[in-house]
Design a protein around this motif. Sequence first.
Motif, short mmCIF file in Angstrom:
data_model
loop_
_atom_site.label_atom_id
_atom_site.label_comp_id
_atom_site.label_asym_id
_atom_site.label_seq_id
_atom_site.Cartn_x
_atom_site.Cartn_y
_atom_site.Cartn_z
N UNK A 41 -7.14 -5.89 5.56
CA UNK A 41 -6.93 -6.35 7.39
C UNK A 41 -5.41 -6.06 7.96
N UNK A 42 -4.43 -5.54 7.63
CA UNK A 42 -3.34 -5.50 7.73
C UNK A 42 -3.38 -4.24 8.33
N UNK A 43 -3.73 -4.15 6.77
CA UNK A 43 -3.74 -1.85 6.19
C UNK A 43 -5.13 -1.47 7.96
N UNK A 44 -5.77 -2.16 8.76
CA UNK A 44 -7.04 -2.21 9.04
C UNK A 44 -6.03 -2.11 10.74
N UNK A 45 -5.04 -3.45 10.61
CA UNK A 45 -4.63 -3.86 12.01
C UNK A 45 -3.64 -2.31 12.79
N UNK A 46 -2.71 -1.92 11.46
CA UNK A 46 -1.82 -1.29 11.46
C UNK A 46 -1.89 0.42 12.04
N UNK A 47 -3.30 0.77 11.46
CA UNK A 47 -3.79 2.26 11.06
C UNK A 47 -3.86 1.98 13.22
N UNK A 48 -4.34 1.11 14.02
CA UNK A 48 -4.27 1.09 15.53
C UNK A 48 -2.90 1.29 16.46
N UNK A 49 -2.08 1.02 14.94
CA UNK A 49 -0.54 1.25 16.18
C UNK A 49 0.19 1.72 15.20
N UNK A 50 0.06 2.12 14.16
CA UNK A 50 0.95 3.09 13.22
C UNK A 50 0.45 4.40 13.07
N UNK A 51 0.89 6.19 13.22
CA UNK A 51 -0.20 6.84 12.99
C UNK A 51 -0.09 6.99 11.65
N UNK A 52 -1.62 7.19 11.23
CA UNK A 52 -1.99 6.68 9.94
C UNK A 52 -1.89 4.92 8.94
N UNK A 53 -1.91 4.43 10.15
CA UNK A 53 -1.29 3.37 9.53
C UNK A 53 -0.12 2.35 8.79
N UNK A 54 0.75 4.04 8.67
CA UNK A 54 2.27 3.48 7.31
C UNK A 54 3.56 3.83 8.38
N UNK A 55 5.01 3.68 7.81
CA UNK A 55 5.63 4.37 8.42
C UNK A 55 6.10 5.35 7.67
#
Length: 185
Positions: free
Chosen positions: A71-85
């Motif tokens: 769930x957290x990674x799915x949200x991160x994919x909309x906020x961060x390129x590739x979902x990670x820093x």
Amino acid sequence: DDDDDDDAGAASMKELTRMSQKCGSAKAVQQANAVVQQRTVARRQTKLMAHSNKRVQAAAAPVLNTAESERIFAEAQDLLPGGVNSPVRAFKSVGGQPIVFDKVKGAYAFDADGNKYVDYVGSWGPAIVGHANDEVNDALKAAIEKGSSFGAPCELENTMAKAVIERVPSVEMVRFVSSGTEACL
């Protein structure tokens, strides 16, 4: 199960012994004994390997709950390129998706789902005393109580400079900076 093997082996042995005695050959009795022993050992080894394989398979394939990480990674994919820093954490080259961690303590890392892992990375070196070490945390808290950044000289800079100079014989003076650009000025 071993008793069953022993019973089967004993029954086979009796049968072979009886048959070889009918033939009247001591050599036939020895050969019969050897055959029964080989069969008994082979049966036991097969059972042992099957049992061992089941244990290895069970230990090698833990089933982890990763719903919260997903769930957290799915949200991160909309906020961060590739979902990670960091591109290294994106998992695209190895497949799957990253585990999202929540906390660390000592040699262990815990993900957002509560799964516990041994941290073999150790924060790439800085956490050599383990994560969230109580002694280190106490020293950090004492330093933060004085303020996290002065933007001006302070005595702690001298303490840190002396520590570096004492540990690296070729260093006579040091300057602490925040970036490679600043180091070249």
